[in-house]
Design a protein around this motif. Structure first.
Motif, PDB file in Angstrom:
ATOM      1  N   PRO A   1      15.291   1.701   1.731  1.00  0.00           N
ATOM      2  CA  PRO A   1      15.216   0.286   2.115  1.00  0.00           C
ATOM      3  C   PRO A   1      13.884  -0.088   2.760  1.00  0.00           C
ATOM      4  N   GLY A   2      13.283   0.852   3.485  1.00  0.00           N
ATOM      5  CA  GLY A   2      11.962   0.591   4.067  1.00  0.00           C
ATOM      6  C   GLY A   2      10.896   0.376   3.007  1.00  0.00           C
ATOM      7  N   ILE A   3      10.975   1.140   1.919  1.00  0.00           N
ATOM      8  CA  ILE A   3      10.050   0.945   0.796  1.00  0.00           C
ATOM      9  C   ILE A   3      10.280  -0.426   0.165  1.00  0.00           C
TER      10      ILE A   3
ATOM     11  N   PHE B   1      17.138   6.536  -8.372  1.00  0.00           N
ATOM     12  CA  PHE B   1      16.445   5.371  -7.841  1.00  0.00           C
ATOM     13  C   PHE B   1      15.889   4.574  -9.017  1.00  0.00           C
ATOM     14  N   ASN B   2      15.342   3.411  -8.683  1.00  0.00           N
ATOM     15  CA  ASN B   2      14.873   2.527  -9.747  1.00  0.00           C
ATOM     16  C   ASN B   2      13.359   2.405  -9.689  1.00  0.00           C
ATOM     17  N   VAL B   3      12.834   1.221  -9.930  1.00  0.00           N
ATOM     18  CA  VAL B   3      11.395   1.048 -10.126  1.00  0.00           C
ATOM     19  C   VAL B   3      10.588   1.072  -8.839  1.00  0.00           C
ATOM     20  N   PHE B   4      11.239   1.008  -7.679  1.00  0.00           N
ATOM     21  CA  PHE B   4      10.476   0.858  -6.433  1.00  0.00           C
ATOM     22  C   PHE B   4       9.485   1.995  -6.210  1.00  0.00           C
ATOM     23  N   PHE B   5       9.957   3.244  -6.317  1.00  0.00           N
ATOM     24  CA  PHE B   5       9.080   4.374  -6.036  1.00  0.00           C
ATOM     25  C   PHE B   5       8.000   4.529  -7.104  1.00  0.00           C
ATOM     26  N   VAL B   6       8.295   4.085  -8.322  1.00  0.00           N
ATOM     27  CA  VAL B   6       7.313   4.198  -9.404  1.00  0.00           C
ATOM     28  C   VAL B   6       6.220   3.138  -9.258  1.00  0.00           C
ATOM     29  N   PHE B   7       6.634   1.910  -8.965  1.00  0.00           N
ATOM     30  CA  PHE B   7       5.675   0.811  -8.925  1.00  0.00           C
ATOM     31  C   PHE B   7       5.043   0.592  -7.553  1.00  0.00           C
ATOM     32  N   PHE B   8       5.545   1.271  -6.553  1.00  0.00           N
ATOM     33  CA  PHE B   8       4.994   1.081  -5.211  1.00  0.00           C
ATOM     34  C   PHE B   8       3.504   1.441  -5.145  1.00  0.00           C
ATOM     35  N   PRO B   9       3.056   2.622  -5.668  1.00  0.00           N
ATOM     36  CA  PRO B   9       1.611   2.904  -5.671  1.00  0.00           C
ATOM     37  C   PRO B   9       0.818   1.889  -6.482  1.00  0.00           C
ATOM     38  N   ILE B  10       1.415   1.390  -7.580  1.00  0.00           N
ATOM     39  CA  ILE B  10       0.728   0.394  -8.402  1.00  0.00           C
ATOM     40  C   ILE B  10       0.545  -0.902  -7.620  1.00  0.00           C
ATOM     41  N   LEU B  11       1.576  -1.302  -6.878  1.00  0.00           N
ATOM     42  CA  LEU B  11       1.482  -2.513  -6.061  1.00  0.00           C
ATOM     43  C   LEU B  11       0.426  -2.364  -4.969  1.00  0.00           C
ATOM     44  N   ILE B  12       0.317  -1.173  -4.401  1.00  0.00           N
ATOM     45  CA  ILE B  12      -0.708  -0.938  -3.370  1.00  0.00           C
ATOM     46  C   ILE B  12      -2.098  -1.115  -3.967  1.00  0.00           C
ATOM     47  N   ILE B  13      -2.291  -0.607  -5.184  1.00  0.00           N
ATOM     48  CA  ILE B  13      -3.595  -0.747  -5.843  1.00  0.00           C
ATOM     49  C   ILE B  13      -3.871  -2.214  -6.183  1.00  0.00           C
TER      50      ILE B  13
END
Length: 465
Positions: free
Chosen positions: A440-442, A376-388
């Motif tokens: 895709p949901g993420i 996978f790419n940056v989505f799972f890594v940056f998703f918590p950062i985007l939430i913050i």
């Protein structure tokens, strides 16, 4: 190849008429968006009917399946024409118009062209690889294609045996409790070809990816600019795992499509577009008929729906209508579960054991696998950062996060608290495939988070975006 194209078009027509019937008052969903919904829905409606025909002892021949389909398509067409003035409407070419006419900056114009071409090339390579390679993955062949071949040549689901040997279990290495959506799609394509071809029988798989890609882009453009939407779609397609699964006849890509569409339908319904409640029910049922794991997404999704309705300002009459339309469409999956539980087929693979343990170190292993960017790419890594960065989430994001979070924690619980999933199974493979189903949901939630961050930063969208 032409015959395969026709075999893909027929269920698409069924799905298109069904979607057009339910979205007859919806003006925001153009013909391209409805086509993206039509293929996954039509395939699910088709396989459920094939399953019912097999239960009634009707041979699975092309005529026996096609005849009722054509009647349904004709009936839905007449019903749609009564409810809609136009059936097709117009196809939007906003992206092309922006690149050629609207966009004044040559740098941005070049960027838009490069990303669009890259997306097209990526999708083209997936279709080309599907065309050049027969089925090669053991799991896809053992659990799906071998039984599909047996169903095709026997013209049945091989149910005239004791329950322990259903679906050819007596001669195939297949899990009898898996929903038959996947192999029945292969049977459908094989019926049109007059034989089981291990290249063409799986050609539905890249079409699912095509629908996900275009649909994600169309939904994203309603939230953020076309440039941001294209970047997100390009990053989404950069996952090597989803490309591999779109070439093989796995069930993970179809399930990921259904999860994405249920989330977007729920989002639209929360925004007052009540026509999407039955759409939510239909695609939730489709997910349940695709993989066992979908149950652990749909249940928290329905919980989130209940919480939304409970806290909404809708009157009781509208709430009752919503629940009725949603639950009646969910009944599409009822035949499978009635059959499944009446024959005690159970859940999960036959070889899975659920002896409990406690291995918290598995959490670290899961995190390390995702952070390696291997599949996978940056989505799972940056998703918590985007939430913050997003700060306090909107109610929409909260309601959409509930099913995704519960689904993720369901898998994490299996890894941490069972001996089988933390010890015996091919652990890396299991993690990547499970993450793929809600990948895709993420991406959709990422779009919503980016939109909120941009709006709170007062970054204006340019005219035409």
């Amino acid at each position: 190849m032409i015959v395969t194209f026709i075999a893909l078009i027929v269920p698409t027509l069924l799905g298109f008429m069904t979607i057009s019937y339910f979205l007859h008052e919806e003006t925001g969903a153009g013909v391209l968006e409805r086509l993206c919904l039509a293929f996954p829905l039509g395939m699910s409606l088709l396989t459920v009917q094939m399953f019912l025909l097999a239960l009634m002892g009707v041979p699975l021949t092309l005529w026996h399946i096609l005849a009722p389909l054509m009647l349904e398509i004709a009936g839905l067409y007449l019903a749609v024409r009564k409810r809609r003035k136009t059936l097709l409407g117009g196809i939007s070419f906003d992206l092309i118009k922006e690149i050629i006419f609207t966009e004044k900056s040559w740098i941005k114009k070049i960027i838009l062209i490069v990303i669009t071409v890259a997306i097209g090339v990526k999708l083209g390579t997936v279709f080309m690889e599907t065309y050049l390679r027969p089925i090669f993955a053991w799991d896809s062949f053992a659990n799906w294609s071998a039984s599909a071949k047996a169903f095709y040549y026997s013209q049945s689901l091989l149910l005239n045996v004791p329950a322990v040997d259903f679906f050819g279990k007596g001669v195939l290495d297949r899990n009898i409790n898996y929903p038959p959506h996947n192999p029945l799609m292969q049977v459908w394509l094989s019926l049109w070809m007059g034989g089981f071809d291990e290249v063409y029988a799986k050609f539905w798989s890249p079409v699912y990816l095509l629908c996900i890609t275009i649909y994600l882009y169309l939904v994203a453009t309603r939230e953020v600019s076309r440039l941001v939407s294209l970047v997100i779609v390009a990053l989404f397609l950069s996952s090597p795992l989803i490309a591999v699964h779109a070439v093989e006849p796995y069930s993970d890509v179809p399930l990921s499509a259904y999860i994405l569409i249920t989330l977007t339908a729920f989002l639209a319904a929360m925004r007052g577009r009540s026509e999407y409640w039955p759409v939510l029910g239909l695609f939730s049922a489709a997910a349940l008929f695709t993989k066992d794991e979908a149950t652990f997404f749909v249940l928290p999704l329905m919980l989130s729906v209940v919480l939304f309705l409970w806290r909404s300002k809708m009157n009781k009459s509208d709430i009752r209508k919503t629940i009725l339309s949603l639950s009646s469409c969910l009944l599409l999956a009822a035949p499978w579960f009635v059959f499944k539980f009446s024959h005690s087929l159970g859940y999960g693979a036959d070889y899975v054991t659920f002896k409990l343990t406690f291995r918290p170190e598995m959490l670290y292993k899961v995190a390390s696998l995702i952070l390696m960017f291997q599949n996978f790419n940056v989505f799972f890594v940056f998703f918590p950062i985007l939430i913050i960065l997003n700060g306090r989430p909107t109610k929409e994001i909260v309601y959409l996060l509930i099913p995704i979070t519960c689904f993720a924690f369901f898998f994490l619980s299996l890894y941490v608290f069972t001996v089988f999933f933390s010890g015996r199974l091919m652990f890396n493979t299991a993690i990547y495939r499970n993450f793929l189903t809600y990948y895709p949901g993420i991406c959709l939630l990422t779009v919503l988070l980016v939109k909120n961050i941009i709006s709170r930063a007062d970054i204006p969208r340019e005219p035409g975006e």
